[in-house]
Design a protein around this motif. Structure first.
Motif, mmCIF file in Angstrom:
data_model
loop_
_atom_site.group_PDB
_atom_site.id
_atom_site.type_symbol
_atom_site.label_atom_id
_atom_site.label_comp_id
_atom_site.label_asym_id
_atom_site.label_seq_id
_atom_site.Cartn_x
_atom_site.Cartn_y
_atom_site.Cartn_z
ATOM 1 N N LEU A 1 10.638 10.599 -3.800
ATOM 2 C CA LEU A 1 9.474 11.473 -3.649
ATOM 3 C C LEU A 1 9.434 12.416 -4.844
ATOM 4 N N THR A 2 8.257 12.605 -5.419
ATOM 5 C CA THR A 2 8.114 13.620 -6.450
ATOM 6 C C THR A 2 8.067 14.982 -5.769
ATOM 7 N N ASP A 3 8.224 16.036 -6.557
ATOM 8 C CA ASP A 3 8.118 17.391 -6.008
ATOM 9 C C ASP A 3 6.760 17.591 -5.348
ATOM 10 N N GLY B 1 -1.352 -3.468 2.126
ATOM 11 C CA GLY B 1 -1.780 -2.091 1.936
ATOM 12 C C GLY B 1 -0.734 -1.156 2.504
ATOM 13 N N TYR B 2 -0.746 0.063 2.019
ATOM 14 C CA TYR B 2 0.186 1.078 2.514
ATOM 15 C C TYR B 2 -0.397 1.754 3.742
ATOM 16 N N ASP C 1 10.631 -1.394 -1.956
ATOM 17 C CA ASP C 1 11.890 -0.862 -2.457
ATOM 18 C C ASP C 1 11.733 -0.442 -3.917
ATOM 19 N N GLY C 2 12.237 0.732 -4.250
ATOM 20 C CA GLY C 2 12.147 1.244 -5.609
ATOM 21 C C GLY C 2 10.892 2.052 -5.895
ATOM 22 N N THR C 3 10.020 2.209 -4.911
ATOM 23 C CA THR C 3 8.744 2.904 -5.098
ATOM 24 C C THR C 3 8.943 4.407 -5.238
ATOM 25 N N GLU C 4 8.185 4.985 -6.153
ATOM 26 C CA GLU C 4 8.094 6.441 -6.267
ATOM 27 C C GLU C 4 6.804 6.864 -5.578
ATOM 28 N N VAL C 5 6.906 7.788 -4.635
ATOM 29 C CA VAL C 5 5.739 8.314 -3.923
ATOM 30 C C VAL C 5 5.371 9.644 -4.581
ATOM 31 N N ASP C 6 4.119 9.729 -5.034
ATOM 32 C CA ASP C 6 3.633 10.922 -5.706
ATOM 33 C C ASP C 6 2.391 11.421 -4.974
ATOM 34 N N PHE D 1 1.379 5.470 -5.148
ATOM 35 C CA PHE D 1 2.606 4.700 -5.017
ATOM 36 C C PHE D 1 2.880 3.951 -6.307
ATOM 37 N N ASN D 2 3.942 4.328 -6.993
ATOM 38 C CA ASN D 2 4.365 3.633 -8.208
ATOM 39 C C ASN D 2 5.413 2.614 -7.783
ATOM 40 N N ASN D 3 4.904 1.417 -7.445
ATOM 41 C CA ASN D 3 5.708 0.375 -6.814
ATOM 42 C C ASN D 3 6.063 -0.710 -7.835
ATOM 43 N N PRO D 4 7.340 -0.819 -8.212
ATOM 44 C CA PRO D 4 7.719 -1.843 -9.181
ATOM 45 C C PRO D 4 7.609 -3.260 -8.642
#
Length: 124
Positions: A21-23, A55-56, A89-94, A106-109
């Motif tokens: 998770l980002t700030d 979809g998320y 897996d590996g996703t950054e949630v912003d 969602f920055n999902n690799p």
């Protein structure tokens, strides 16, 4: 560790990188949960959706389910069903502002392609 039957896939058999998770995302989760003392965090899942395949989903959560993995950052909790991990897996949630809109991003690799409207993604 792999299952005894190589044709059987089980998410329990893998070591996951996890989600981050980002700030900004953590702050938004805390803001959303602040309105209800029973809400402990946000639940992120995946469903079949859209033209690209998946979809998320995001819902407020009172408690994690028995099969949820729990990720935290700056006091914010994100619950993710184990069954969703192969897709995210590996996703950054912003949490970002795009013009007048504020959205979780969602920055999902693992996302190999997305539909034109950006509402769904596909994995290979």
């Amino acid at each position: 560790m792999q299952s005894a039957n190589p044709a059987t896939f089980s998410p329990e058999d893998f070591i996951w990188k996890g989600l981050t998770l980002t700030d900004s995302a953590a702050k938004q989760i805390i803001n959303l949960a602040a309105g209800d003392p029973e809400i402990k965090g946000l639940k992120l899942g995946v469903k079949t959706s859209g033209c690209a395949g998946f979809g998320y989903t995001m819902d407020m959560a009172k408690e994690p389910a028995a099969d949820d993995l729990v990720f935290s950052h700056n006091g914010a909790l994100l619950f993710v069903p184990l069954q969703a991990m192969p897709y995210i897996d590996g996703t950054e949630v912003d949490f970002v502002r795009e013009g007048l809109n504020q959205i979780f991003k969602f920055n999902n690799p693992k996302a190999q392609h997305a539909c034109g409207c950006g509402e769904s993604f596909g994995v290979e």
